[in-house]
Design a protein around this motif. Structure first.
Motif, short mmCIF file in Angstrom:
data_model
loop_
_atom_site.label_atom_id
_atom_site.label_comp_id
_atom_site.label_asym_id
_atom_site.label_seq_id
_atom_site.Cartn_x
_atom_site.Cartn_y
_atom_site.Cartn_z
N GLU A 73 32.12 45.00 72.47
CA GLU A 73 32.61 46.10 73.90
C GLU A 73 32.81 45.19 75.01
O GLU A 73 33.45 45.23 76.10
N GLU A 108 31.41 51.25 78.74
CA GLU A 108 31.45 49.78 77.09
C GLU A 108 30.09 49.35 77.86
O GLU A 108 29.45 48.64 76.66
N HIS A 111 27.80 51.56 76.42
CA HIS A 111 27.49 51.43 75.01
C HIS A 111 26.97 50.26 74.44
O HIS A 111 26.31 50.58 73.52
N HIS A 193 28.49 57.80 71.90
CA HIS A 193 29.71 57.36 71.50
C HIS A 193 30.82 57.51 71.65
O HIS A 193 32.05 56.91 71.78
N GLU A 197 35.13 57.21 73.40
CA GLU A 197 35.91 56.03 72.74
C GLU A 197 37.08 57.67 72.56
O GLU A 197 38.31 56.99 72.35
FE LIG Z 1 32.26 52.17 73.01
#
Ligand SMILES: [Fe+2]
Ligand SMILES: [Fe+2]
Length: 310
Positions: A73, A108, A111, A193, A197
């Motif tokens: 990420e 990101e 994450h 997540h 996404e």
């Molecule tokens: Fe991600």
């Protein structure tokens, strides 16, 4: 026109989500990662290990999943998101699209944060140490692949890798949340997540369509021929942490190497690769990549399609 990131302030995990906490007492009998997705657990050299060692292997497989997520990420996806966000991608985009890329950038980073957070929590409770794998090999391989595939257009190759990651990650993430053999905090984290996404997937599909539209004919052909290798490169499972994990479970060096070869070498996992990259292939098809003469054959030669149709 509305875009997939327009409601980000109300929907994104980093804006509205809660911290997922691992509660050991509620998790008795559950596994840390779906066993069907840990191919070496059924290898004969690993089947013979005591249950405790096998459980540690599964925990470390989860660590690999989480830590590789954090590295990819921040070191791969956000490298491309930054190019788009700061107007350095070489593609002309409206301001809303650049803002959306900064939203991806924030997502990101978050994450990566909760992936490491969960690994850390599980390490503290299970006392299975989080190894210091740095993914330098894998990230370096991706950088080399980008540089080699389109040497005259290094930035374009980086962007394509990001598009590929962002269109196949949703399929990877969907393999876990509905599996009730897996501990709750892992499923919840992966579900969180996957929700973000899903939006990224739609954003990058739109971005790729725009990118393709702005490329001239000769570069389109080179991109069409480069994509299959880039897709395969993104789906290679980094085997060094697996080998390291097997050594930590007590296997000697040559047995660990043999297990890795049997479980990840040759065409092992090819079927799963084809399933996971289906959405990326659909994106290629809808953008017009397969209309480039020879492109279908190139994708087939890399084992991504059967040669007649995507
Ligand atoms: Fe991600
Ligand atoms: Fe993403």
């Amino acid at each position: 026109m509305t875009g997939p990131m327009d409601r980000w302030h109300d929907l994104a995990g980093v804006r509205t989500g809660v911290r997922r906490v691992f509660h050991e007492e509620a998790e008795a009998g559950r596994v840390f990662f779906p066993e069907r997705l840990v191919p070496y657990l059924s290898h004969e050299a690993v089947r013979e290990l005591p249950d405790e060692r096998r459980q540690e292997l599964t925990v470390r497989h989860l660590y690999q999943f989480l830590l590789s997520t954090a590295h990819l990420e921040t070191r791969v996806v956000n490298r491309g998101a930054e190019l788009i966000a700061n107007g350095r991608s070489g593609i002309e985009l409206p301001p809303a699209s650049r803002l959306a890329a900064f939203k991806v950038y924030c997502d990101e980073g978050y994450h990566a944060l909760y992936s490491l957070d969960l690994a850390d929590q599980i390490g503290a409770v299970t006392r299975v140490a989080v190894p210091g794998w740095d993914y330098g090999g894998f990230v370096g391989q991706l950088a080399d692949a980008a540089a080699m595939t389109l040497p005259d257009h290094p930035r374009l190759a980086v962007l394509l890798q990001v598009v590929v990651f962002e269109t196949l990650i949703t399929a990877v993430l969907h393999e876990i949340p509905n599996d009730d053999t897996v501990v709750g905090a892992v499923r919840e984290t992966v579900r969180d997540h996957a929700l973000d996404e899903g939006r990224h997937h739609r954003y990058f599909t739109g971005f790729f369509h725009e990118l393709w539209r702005q490329l001239d004919e000769p570069i389109r052909a080179r991109v069409a021929f480069a994509l299959p290798a880039l897709i395969r490169g993104c789906l290679l499972w980094d085997v060094e942490p697996v080998r390291s994990s097997l050594r930590l479970a007590g296997l000697d060096d040559s047995t660990a190497t043999a297990v890795v070869r049997d479980c990840y070498g040759g065409d092992a996992g090819d079927e799963r690769i084809r399933a996971i990259c289906r959405a990326s292939l659909r994106m290629c098809e809808s953008a017009g990549v397969f209309a480039v003469p020879g492109a279908v054959e190139q994708f087939a030669a890399h084992g991504l399609i059967d040669g007649s149709a995507p």
